[in-house]
Design a protein around this motif. Structure first.
Motif, PDB file in Angstrom:
ATOM      1  N   GLY A  13      32.518   7.213  75.359  1.00 42.78           N
ATOM      2  CA  GLY A  13      33.705   7.998  75.024  1.00 42.78           C
ATOM      3  C   GLY A  13      34.287   7.613  73.680  1.00 42.78           C
ATOM      4  N   ARG A  14      34.347   6.326  73.420  1.00 42.07           N
ATOM      5  CA  ARG A  14      34.878   5.868  72.126  1.00 42.07           C
ATOM      6  C   ARG A  14      33.967   6.261  70.986  1.00 42.07           C
ATOM      7  NH1 ARG A  14      37.217  -0.049  73.827  1.00 42.07           N
ATOM      8  NH2 ARG A  14      39.026   0.773  74.934  1.00 42.07           N
ATOM      9  N   ALA A  15      32.661   6.157  71.193  1.00 43.88           N
ATOM     10  CA  ALA A  15      31.712   6.565  70.149  1.00 43.88           C
ATOM     11  C   ALA A  15      31.836   8.066  69.885  1.00 43.88           C
ATOM     12  CB  ALA A  15      30.284   6.214  70.566  1.00 43.88           C
ATOM     13  N   ALA A  16      31.992   8.842  70.944  1.00 45.49           N
ATOM     14  CA  ALA A  16      32.151  10.291  70.780  1.00 45.49           C
ATOM     15  C   ALA A  16      33.423  10.608  69.992  1.00 45.49           C
ATOM     16  CB  ALA A  16      32.181  10.977  72.146  1.00 45.49           C
ATOM     17  N   LEU A  17      34.509   9.948  70.328  1.00 47.50           N
ATOM     18  CA  LEU A  17      35.755  10.158  69.584  1.00 47.50           C
ATOM     19  C   LEU A  17      35.585   9.789  68.118  1.00 47.50           C
ATOM     20  CD1 LEU A  17      38.486   8.913  72.069  1.00 47.50           C
ATOM     21  CD2 LEU A  17      38.159  11.247  71.216  1.00 47.50           C
ATOM     22  N   HIS A  18      34.892   8.710  67.864  1.00 45.37           N
ATOM     23  CA  HIS A  18      34.645   8.273  66.493  1.00 45.37           C
ATOM     24  C   HIS A  18      33.843   9.320  65.721  1.00 45.37           C
ATOM     25  CE1 HIS A  18      34.070   5.500  63.181  1.00 45.37           C
ATOM     26  NE2 HIS A  18      32.767   5.737  63.240  1.00 45.37           N
ATOM     27  N   LEU A  19      32.964  10.014  66.425  1.00 43.07           N
ATOM     28  CA  LEU A  19      32.147  11.061  65.801  1.00 43.07           C
ATOM     29  C   LEU A  19      32.854  12.410  65.739  1.00 43.07           C
ATOM     30  CD1 LEU A  19      28.726  10.163  67.442  1.00 43.07           C
ATOM     31  CD2 LEU A  19      29.384   9.827  65.053  1.00 43.07           C
ATOM     32  N   GLY A  20      34.093  12.459  66.228  1.00 41.16           N
ATOM     33  CA  GLY A  20      34.866  13.692  66.169  1.00 41.16           C
ATOM     34  C   GLY A  20      34.732  14.583  67.387  1.00 41.16           C
ATOM     35  N   ILE A  21      34.112  14.084  68.438  1.00 41.57           N
ATOM     36  CA  ILE A  21      33.981  14.850  69.679  1.00 41.57           C
ATOM     37  C   ILE A  21      35.184  14.497  70.533  1.00 41.57           C
ATOM     38  CG2 ILE A  21      32.573  15.233  71.732  1.00 41.57           C
ATOM     39  CD1 ILE A  21      30.170  14.240  70.005  1.00 41.57           C
ATOM     40  N   ASP A  22      36.098  15.459  70.694  1.00 46.41           N
ATOM     41  CA  ASP A  22      37.339  15.142  71.388  1.00 46.41           C
ATOM     42  C   ASP A  22      37.355  15.555  72.860  1.00 46.41           C
ATOM     43  OD1 ASP A  22      37.439  17.806  70.894  1.00 46.41           O
ATOM     44  OD2 ASP A  22      39.423  17.803  69.962  1.00 46.41           O
ATOM     45  N   SER A  23      36.283  16.181  73.335  1.00 39.39           N
ATOM     46  CA  SER A  23      36.203  16.484  74.765  1.00 39.39           C
ATOM     47  C   SER A  23      34.743  16.454  75.199  1.00 39.39           C
ATOM     48  CB  SER A  23      36.829  17.849  75.075  1.00 39.39           C
ATOM     49  OG  SER A  23      36.066  18.885  74.497  1.00 39.39           O
ATOM     50  N   MET A  24      34.561  16.056  76.458  1.00 41.58           N
ATOM     51  CA  MET A  24      33.221  15.956  77.018  1.00 41.58           C
ATOM     52  C   MET A  24      33.349  16.069  78.524  1.00 41.58           C
ATOM     53  SD  MET A  24      30.485  12.773  76.632  1.00 41.58           S
ATOM     54  CE  MET A  24      30.452  12.841  74.857  1.00 41.58           C
ATOM     55  N   LEU A  29      29.325  12.757  80.156  1.00 46.03           N
ATOM     56  CA  LEU A  29      29.714  11.367  79.942  1.00 46.03           C
ATOM     57  C   LEU A  29      28.885  10.434  80.825  1.00 46.03           C
ATOM     58  CD1 LEU A  29      31.675   9.526  78.411  1.00 46.03           C
ATOM     59  CD2 LEU A  29      33.299   9.862  80.267  1.00 46.03           C
ATOM     60  N   ASP A  30      28.674  10.820  82.075  1.00 48.81           N
ATOM     61  CA  ASP A  30      27.868  10.020  82.991  1.00 48.81           C
ATOM     62  C   ASP A  30      26.419   9.918  82.520  1.00 48.81           C
ATOM     63  OD1 ASP A  30      30.060   9.603  84.593  1.00 48.81           O
ATOM     64  OD2 ASP A  30      29.472  11.069  86.118  1.00 48.81           O
ATOM     65  N   VAL A  31      25.871  11.034  82.064  1.00 55.46           N
ATOM     66  CA  VAL A  31      24.485  11.034  81.586  1.00 55.46           C
ATOM     67  C   VAL A  31      24.340  10.145  80.358  1.00 55.46           C
ATOM     68  CG1 VAL A  31      22.695  12.471  80.516  1.00 55.46           C
ATOM     69  CG2 VAL A  31      23.865  13.266  82.566  1.00 55.46           C
ATOM     70  N   MET A  32      25.259  10.260  79.417  1.00 57.30           N
ATOM     71  CA  MET A  32      25.197   9.447  78.205  1.00 57.30           C
ATOM     72  C   MET A  32      25.382   7.961  78.527  1.00 57.30           C
ATOM     73  SD  MET A  32      24.418  11.448  75.790  1.00 57.30           S
ATOM     74  CE  MET A  32      24.723  10.417  74.376  1.00 57.30           C
ATOM     75  N   ALA A  33      26.249   7.646  79.476  1.00 55.36           N
ATOM     76  CA  ALA A  33      26.441   6.250  79.895  1.00 55.36           C
ATOM     77  C   ALA A  33      25.163   5.709  80.523  1.00 55.36           C
ATOM     78  CB  ALA A  33      27.607   6.131  80.863  1.00 55.36           C
ATOM     79  N   ASP A  34      24.508   6.534  81.339  1.00 54.47           N
ATOM     80  CA  ASP A  34      23.250   6.125  81.965  1.00 54.47           C
ATOM     81  C   ASP A  34      22.172   5.894  80.912  1.00 54.47           C
ATOM     82  OD1 ASP A  34      21.782   5.577  84.380  1.00 54.47           O
ATOM     83  OD2 ASP A  34      20.699   7.455  84.013  1.00 54.47           O
ATOM     84  N   ILE A  35      22.107   6.745  79.904  1.00 53.44           N
ATOM     85  CA  ILE A  35      21.138   6.584  78.817  1.00 53.44           C
ATOM     86  C   ILE A  35      21.415   5.290  78.055  1.00 53.44           C
ATOM     87  CG2 ILE A  35      20.419   7.524  76.574  1.00 53.44           C
ATOM     88  CD1 ILE A  35      20.800  10.336  77.863  1.00 53.44           C
TER      89      ILE A  35
END
Length: 81
Positions: A13-24, A29-35
């Motif tokens: 979530g923090r990496a996504a926010l840093h990249l400008g992604i403000d919603s997911m 989020l679960d899939v990316m965490a698993d990866i």
């Protein structure tokens, strides 16, 4: 495992926010965490193998070992692109 999964979710979530992604979505989020956890697990196993195959113990791991492990784990994914 639940604690590490929650930490991975926060990291994604923090990496996504840093990249400008403000919603997911929760599912994404679960899939990316698993990866992320899968990747870190593979890096750790590869690092352990590199160190043990050179006759050293985990107390003698250095940054070059870590970089090589990251390269080895990432290379199959790059080849698939």
């Amino acid at each position: 495992p639940i604690y590490t999964f929650e930490i991975a979710r926060r990291s994604v979530g923090r990496a996504a926010l840093h990249l400008g992604i403000d919603s997911m979505s929760e599912g994404a989020l679960d899939v990316m965490a698993d990866i992320l956890l899968n990747y870190l697990n593979r890096v750790g196993r590869t690092l352990s193998h590199l160190v043990e195959s050179s006759g050293r113990t985990s107390a003698h791991v250095n940054i070059l070992d870590a970089l090589q492990a990251c390269e080895l784990v990432a290379s199959p994914a790059v080849e698939r692109l």
